[in-house]
Design a protein around this motif. Structure first.
Motif, mmCIF file in Angstrom:
data_model
loop_
_atom_site.group_PDB
_atom_site.id
_atom_site.type_symbol
_atom_site.label_atom_id
_atom_site.label_comp_id
_atom_site.label_asym_id
_atom_site.label_seq_id
_atom_site.Cartn_x
_atom_site.Cartn_y
_atom_site.Cartn_z
ATOM 1 N N HIS A 1 0.846 -1.199 0.000
ATOM 2 C CA HIS A 1 0.000 0.000 0.000
ATOM 3 C C HIS A 1 0.878 1.244 0.000
ATOM 4 O O HIS A 1 1.881 1.306 0.711
ATOM 5 C CB HIS A 1 -0.912 -0.010 1.221
ATOM 6 N N LYS A 2 0.518 2.233 -0.792
ATOM 7 C CA LYS A 2 1.342 3.439 -0.926
ATOM 8 C C LYS A 2 1.612 4.099 0.423
ATOM 9 O O LYS A 2 2.720 4.563 0.692
ATOM 10 C CB LYS A 2 0.660 4.434 -1.872
ATOM 11 N N THR A 3 0.592 4.161 1.280
ATOM 12 C CA THR A 3 0.769 4.784 2.596
ATOM 13 C C THR A 3 0.864 3.735 3.718
ATOM 14 O O THR A 3 0.761 4.077 4.894
ATOM 15 C CB THR A 3 -0.400 5.749 2.891
ATOM 16 N N LEU B 1 -5.743 4.615 4.549
ATOM 17 C CA LEU B 1 -6.148 5.815 5.294
ATOM 18 C C LEU B 1 -7.590 6.240 5.000
ATOM 19 O O LEU B 1 -8.194 6.936 5.818
ATOM 20 C CB LEU B 1 -5.193 6.974 4.982
ATOM 21 N N ARG C 1 9.554 4.583 4.827
ATOM 22 C CA ARG C 1 8.609 4.629 3.705
ATOM 23 C C ARG C 1 7.838 5.945 3.692
ATOM 24 O O ARG C 1 7.511 6.481 2.630
ATOM 25 C CB ARG C 1 7.630 3.456 3.810
ATOM 26 N N TRP C 2 7.518 6.470 4.857
ATOM 27 C CA TRP C 2 6.712 7.690 4.947
ATOM 28 C C TRP C 2 7.543 8.944 4.708
ATOM 29 O O TRP C 2 7.057 9.914 4.143
ATOM 30 C CB TRP C 2 6.063 7.772 6.322
ATOM 31 N N HIS D 1 -4.347 15.028 -0.459
ATOM 32 C CA HIS D 1 -2.940 14.893 -0.065
ATOM 33 C C HIS D 1 -2.684 15.463 1.329
ATOM 34 O O HIS D 1 -2.023 14.835 2.161
ATOM 35 C CB HIS D 1 -2.057 15.596 -1.098
ATOM 36 N N ILE E 1 -0.846 10.616 8.461
ATOM 37 C CA ILE E 1 0.438 9.917 8.609
ATOM 38 C C ILE E 1 1.216 10.475 9.799
ATOM 39 O O ILE E 1 1.809 9.712 10.581
ATOM 40 C CB ILE E 1 1.264 10.011 7.304
ATOM 41 N N LEU F 1 8.553 11.074 -1.248
ATOM 42 C CA LEU F 1 7.256 11.480 -0.715
ATOM 43 C C LEU F 1 7.196 12.985 -0.444
ATOM 44 O O LEU F 1 6.288 13.470 0.203
ATOM 45 C CB LEU F 1 6.944 10.711 0.579
ATOM 46 N N ARG G 1 -4.060 13.176 4.013
ATOM 47 C CA ARG G 1 -3.245 11.963 4.152
ATOM 48 C C ARG G 1 -1.965 12.255 4.931
ATOM 49 O O ARG G 1 -1.575 11.485 5.805
ATOM 50 C CB ARG G 1 -2.901 11.392 2.766
ATOM 51 N N VAL G 2 -1.320 13.374 4.620
ATOM 52 C CA VAL G 2 -0.091 13.740 5.325
ATOM 53 C C VAL G 2 -0.381 13.965 6.810
ATOM 54 O O VAL G 2 0.366 13.499 7.683
ATOM 55 C CB VAL G 2 0.553 15.000 4.703
#
Length: 414
Positions: free
Chosen positions: A225-227, A231, A352-353, A242, A249, A358, A245-246
């Protein structure tokens, strides 16, 4: 006479082809033999396919044992009689462990058991030797404490046993004790039961029926999964932009740090996570990180026993995500873990984050670069000494600070 060399060449060509054919046949025969051996030795691997048909059979056998009086639990009546606990689908079978999704009174839940059949669990011999009603409560609590010590390496007082022993004497007393004993042979059940009143970072147990226990349903993360975590389940599809999502995270990263501090400091012994990956965590709607699979979690006493093995090099002292160092003089792994939960989370989750790919306009570039650097330093392997411990505390403090600064920056931009 001229034809003789040509005949020799023809024979040589035929001989080479025959030799090649024989080698191919020999290779094929060896492959079949090896495959057959693997099938015999590891037949369970081929039979562990997760199917609705098999799951229905497993639950039907559970209910048959319930109706015969062999087992009981607070969810058995809803599952086997009232039909208020309804099977939805099989999630996975893994090395005997069965994980099934169900619906209980309109609420999605997960049913888990380390083994398929109730009779597969070790039987409590004293149930046959005496009338169960005559077994003193103190003796049962002592048995529970000994089993917890055997499984987790922890010594618990009778007052700490409440979540594990809540059964009351009655007509199904023998089945209650037998069911309790099957649950106590499952490390994950003991962890969730003992910690759910003290930790928001573990799954909540809803109830049980025999050797199956039910926990709250949460969607696990996935490495692809991308994130890492879906989410949209927590921020909602309307807020899935976006910036949202940030922000999510950042909140989840802070919850990971809370969990690290909590597992390190809030119990009588440190809790080590030896299998850290997105699939073993989930996120609640309030963005709290929850450990949903703790089969590879160990309190300090058990962790030391696992790590302290014979070795010829450091690579012999690696137990999944928990590393130790080899003392070459005595050829023994150190009992103290060389890395820690924070380092592995930084390496497998935070990298990853907070990686360069990113980057975006939502957070200022200097702050992004600071976060990247802090995560990279945090992810580097540590040392088993006071300096290594201080470096971990510094990384934890710095990450907390940078993530909170990022939170404030995002709030000001709204």
């Amino acid at each position: 006479m001229r034809g003789i060399p040509g005949l020799k060449r023809l024979r040589l060509k035929i001989w080479r082809r025959c030799t090649l054919l024989l080698l191919l046949l020999l290779w094929a025969a060896c492959w079949l033999v090896v495959s057959a051996l693997l099938f015999v030795l590891h037949g369970s691997v081929f039979s562990e396919r997760c199917t609705d048909e098999k799951s229905h059979r497993i639950l039907a056998k559970l209910c048959l044992d319930y109706s015969s009086g062999a087992l009981t639990g607070d969810l058995c009546e809803d599952l086997c009689v009232a039909q208020k606990l309804v099977y939805k689908h099989c999630l996975y079978y893994d090395r005997g462990k069965k994980v099934i999704q169900a619906d209980w009174r309109g609420q999605p839940i997960i049913l888990k058991s380390k083994k398929e059949i109730f009779s597969s669990y070790q039987h409590l011999s004293m149930l046959e030797e005496v009338e169960t009603q005559d077994i003193p409560e103190t003796e049962l609590l002592l048995m529970v404490a000994l089993e917890v010590k055997n499984v987790l390496g922890l010594e618990l007082s009778n007052s700490s046993m409440g979540p594990l022993w809540t059964r009351k004497k009655g007509p199904r007393w023998k089945a209650q004790v037998a069911s309790m004993w099957s649950l106590l042979q499952q490390e994950e059940y003991i962890y969730f039961s003992l910690l759910q009143d003290f930790s928001k970072h573990v799954l909540r147990i809803i109830g049980s029926c025999g050797h199956f226990y039910a926990v709250e349903y949460l969607t696990a993360g996935h490495a692809w999964h991308k994130t890492l975590f879906p989410l949209e389940n927590v921020v909602g599809p309307s807020l899935a932009g976006h910036r949202s999502r940030v922000r999510a995270i950042i909140d989840i990263a802070l919850s990971f740090l809370d969990m690290v501090q909590h597992f390190d400091n809030d119990f009588s012994h440190r809790l080590h996570l030896c299998d850290i990956k997105p699939e073993n965590f989930a996120i609640r709607h309030d963005l709290t990180v929850v450990a949903i699979d703790v089969d590879m979690a160990f309190f300090e006493p058990k962790m030391r026993d696992i790590l302290e093995q014979n070795c010829t090099g450091d690579e012999d002292c690696n137990f999944f995500d928990c590393f130790s160092k080899c003392n070459l003089k005595i050829r023994k792994c150190g009992a103290q873990r060389a890395n820690n939960n924070l380092q592995v989370i930084c390496d497998k989750i935070f990298r990853r984050w907070f990686s360069p790919n990113l980057r975006g306009p939502v957070v200022s570039l200097p702050l992004q670069l600071q976060l990247q650097k802090a995560v990279q330093e945090c992810a580097e392997p540590g040392h088993v000494d006071a300096a290594g411990h201080q470096r971990t505390l510094k990384s934890l403090s710095e990450l907390y600070h940078l993530l909170r600064v990022t939170q404030r920056e995002l709030q000001r931009a709204e």
